[in-house]
Enzyme design. Structure first.
Site, PDB file in Angstrom:
ATOM      1  N   ASP A  29      91.934  56.136  -5.992  1.00 29.77           N
ATOM      2  CA  ASP A  29      92.942  55.547  -6.868  1.00 29.77           C
ATOM      3  C   ASP A  29      94.260  55.400  -6.096  1.00 29.77           C
ATOM      4  O   ASP A  29      94.451  56.018  -5.043  1.00 29.77           O
ATOM      5  CB  ASP A  29      93.105  56.475  -8.081  1.00 29.77           C
ATOM      6  CG  ASP A  29      94.190  56.017  -9.023  1.00 29.77           C
ATOM      7  OD1 ASP A  29      94.151  54.854  -9.471  1.00 29.77           O
ATOM      8  OD2 ASP A  29      95.095  56.820  -9.318  1.00 29.77           O
ATOM      9  N   LEU A  30      95.174  54.610  -6.645  1.00 30.15           N
ATOM     10  CA  LEU A  30      96.457  54.385  -5.985  1.00 30.15           C
ATOM     11  C   LEU A  30      97.611  55.063  -6.729  1.00 30.15           C
ATOM     12  O   LEU A  30      98.138  56.072  -6.290  1.00 30.15           O
ATOM     13  CB  LEU A  30      96.720  52.881  -5.850  1.00 30.15           C
ATOM     14  CG  LEU A  30      95.695  52.084  -5.028  1.00 30.15           C
ATOM     15  CD1 LEU A  30      96.038  50.595  -5.026  1.00 30.15           C
ATOM     16  CD2 LEU A  30      95.614  52.608  -3.602  1.00 30.15           C
ATOM     17  N   ASP A  31      98.006  54.514  -7.891  1.00 33.55           N
ATOM     18  CA  ASP A  31      99.153  55.042  -8.634  1.00 33.55           C
ATOM     19  C   ASP A  31      98.926  56.487  -9.056  1.00 33.55           C
ATOM     20  O   ASP A  31      97.895  56.825  -9.651  1.00 33.55           O
ATOM     21  CB  ASP A  31      99.409  54.200  -9.888  1.00 33.55           C
ATOM     22  CG  ASP A  31      99.847  52.773  -9.562  1.00 33.55           C
ATOM     23  OD1 ASP A  31     100.471  52.570  -8.505  1.00 33.55           O
ATOM     24  OD2 ASP A  31      99.568  51.871 -10.380  1.00 33.55           O
ATOM     25  N   ASP A 199      93.669  60.796  -9.883  1.00 33.54           N
ATOM     26  CA  ASP A 199      94.439  61.761 -10.675  1.00 33.54           C
ATOM     27  C   ASP A 199      94.114  61.745 -12.158  1.00 33.54           C
ATOM     28  O   ASP A 199      94.461  62.683 -12.871  1.00 33.54           O
ATOM     29  CB  ASP A 199      95.940  61.472 -10.524  1.00 33.54           C
ATOM     30  CG  ASP A 199      96.332  60.194 -11.257  1.00 33.54           C
ATOM     31  OD1 ASP A 199      96.956  60.282 -12.326  1.00 33.54           O
ATOM     32  OD2 ASP A 199      95.971  59.097 -10.783  1.00 33.54           O
TER      33      ASP A 199
END
Length: 246
Positions: A29-31, A199
Site C-alpha cells: 500500500d502507499l498512503d 496499514d
C-alpha cells in the site's frame, strides 16, 4: 453470560505463520504505509484554497477553510457512490460543486484540481521508506497497490516498483480480491506467492487474506486487530518488516 474478550476471540482464530520461503513478490500500500496521508491532503487543500482565492474568489469566501473543502468532498462521496474507487474524480466533482454553489465558473474545476493534485504528490515519506523499498526491490518484484491517487513516479519512488495498480484504473478498490489478484498477475506469480503489506486492517490485510495472499499488517499505532481471521504478521514499522523478512 460471559462475553469472550478480544484475546479469547483472537485465540479462536490463531494467526497463520508467515512463510518467507513462499514469497515470490511483494505488493504494498502507499498512503499511511509509506507516508502519512492527512498532512499531505491538508497541505494540498491549503494550496487549492490559495488558488481559488485568486481565480474563484466567491468560492474561496464560501469555502474559507480546509474543513469546509473536506466537508463538501465527503458530501460528494454520498452523492456519487459510483465514484468511490476514483478519489481524483470525487475531489474534482466536489470542487465543481463548490464552484457552482458559489456562483463561479464550473469549468474552473479542472485547473483547480490540477493544482490540488500536483501538491498531493508532494508527500513526506516515513524515514525508513526508501531503505525499505530498496531492501524489498532487490529481493522481489514489488507492486504498488493503492485505493488512492498517488503516482509513484511523481512521488519519486517509481524505480522501486515493477507495477503500480490503483482502484481508479482497475475499477474496484481494496478489499475487493480482484485487485489483489491483478497485482499477482502484473508480476506473473500466483496470489499465494505474494506478500501484501499495508496499514488498513480491512482494505489491506483482510483483503489480501481473502485473495489467498500472505498479509503483513503495518500497525504503527498499536491498534487492536478488529477481525477474526488474522494476518500472518503484524509489524510496528517498515524497519520491523525488513527485519521480519531478512
Amino acid at each position: 453470560m460471559l462475553v469472550p474478550s478480544l484475546d479469547a476471540h483472537q485465540a479462536s482464530h490463531p494467526a497463520p505463520v508467515l512463510d518467507v520461503g513462499r514469497i515470490r513478490a511483494i505488493s504494498i500500500d502507499l498512503d499511511d504505509t509509506l507516508w502519512p496521508i492527512w498532512p499531505t491532503i491538508a497541505k494540498a487543500e491549503e494550496v487549492l484554497l490559495q488558488w481559488l482565492a485568486l481565480h474563484a474568489p466567491a468560492t474561496a469566501r464560501l469555502f474559507a477553510n480546509t474543513e469546509a473543502l473536506r466537508a463538501i468532498r465527503n458530501q460528494m462521496v454520498n452523492l456519487r457512490p459510483d465514484l468511490e474507487h476514483d478519489l481524483s474524480a470525487l475531489r474534482r466533482e466536489s470542487i465543481r460543486m463548490a464552484l457552482v454553489q458559489a456562483g463561479d465558473e464550473p469549468t474552473l474545476a479542472e485547473p483547480a484540481f490540477d493544482v490540488f493534485f500536483d501538491q498531493r504528490q508532494r508527500v513526506q515519506l516515513f524515514d525508513d521508506a526508501h531503505d525499505t523499498l530498496a531492501f524489498l526491490s532487490t529481493r522481489y518484484p514489488v507492486v504498488a497497490l493503492s485505493n488512492g491517487n498517488a503516482d509513484v513516479h511523481r512521488v519519486g519512488i517509481g524505480h522501486y516498483f515493477k507495477a503500480s495498480i490503483n482502484a481508479k484504473d482497475f475499477g474496484a478498490p481494496k478489499p475487493d480480491v480482484r485487485i489483489f489478484q491483478e497485482a499477482a498477475r502484473a508480476v506473473q506469480v500466483q496470489p499465494h506467492e505474494v506478500l501484501h503489506v499495508g496499514d488498513d486492517a480491512t482494505a489491506d490485510a483482510l483483503g489480501a487474506l481473502g485473495a489467498g495472499m500472505q498479509a503483513v499488517w503495518l500497525n504503527a499505532s498499536g491498534q487492536a486487530w478488529p477481525h477474526g481471521a488474522q494476518p500472518h504478521a503484524t509489524v510496528s514499522s517498515l524497519t520491523h518488516l525488513c527485519r521480519l523478512l531478512g
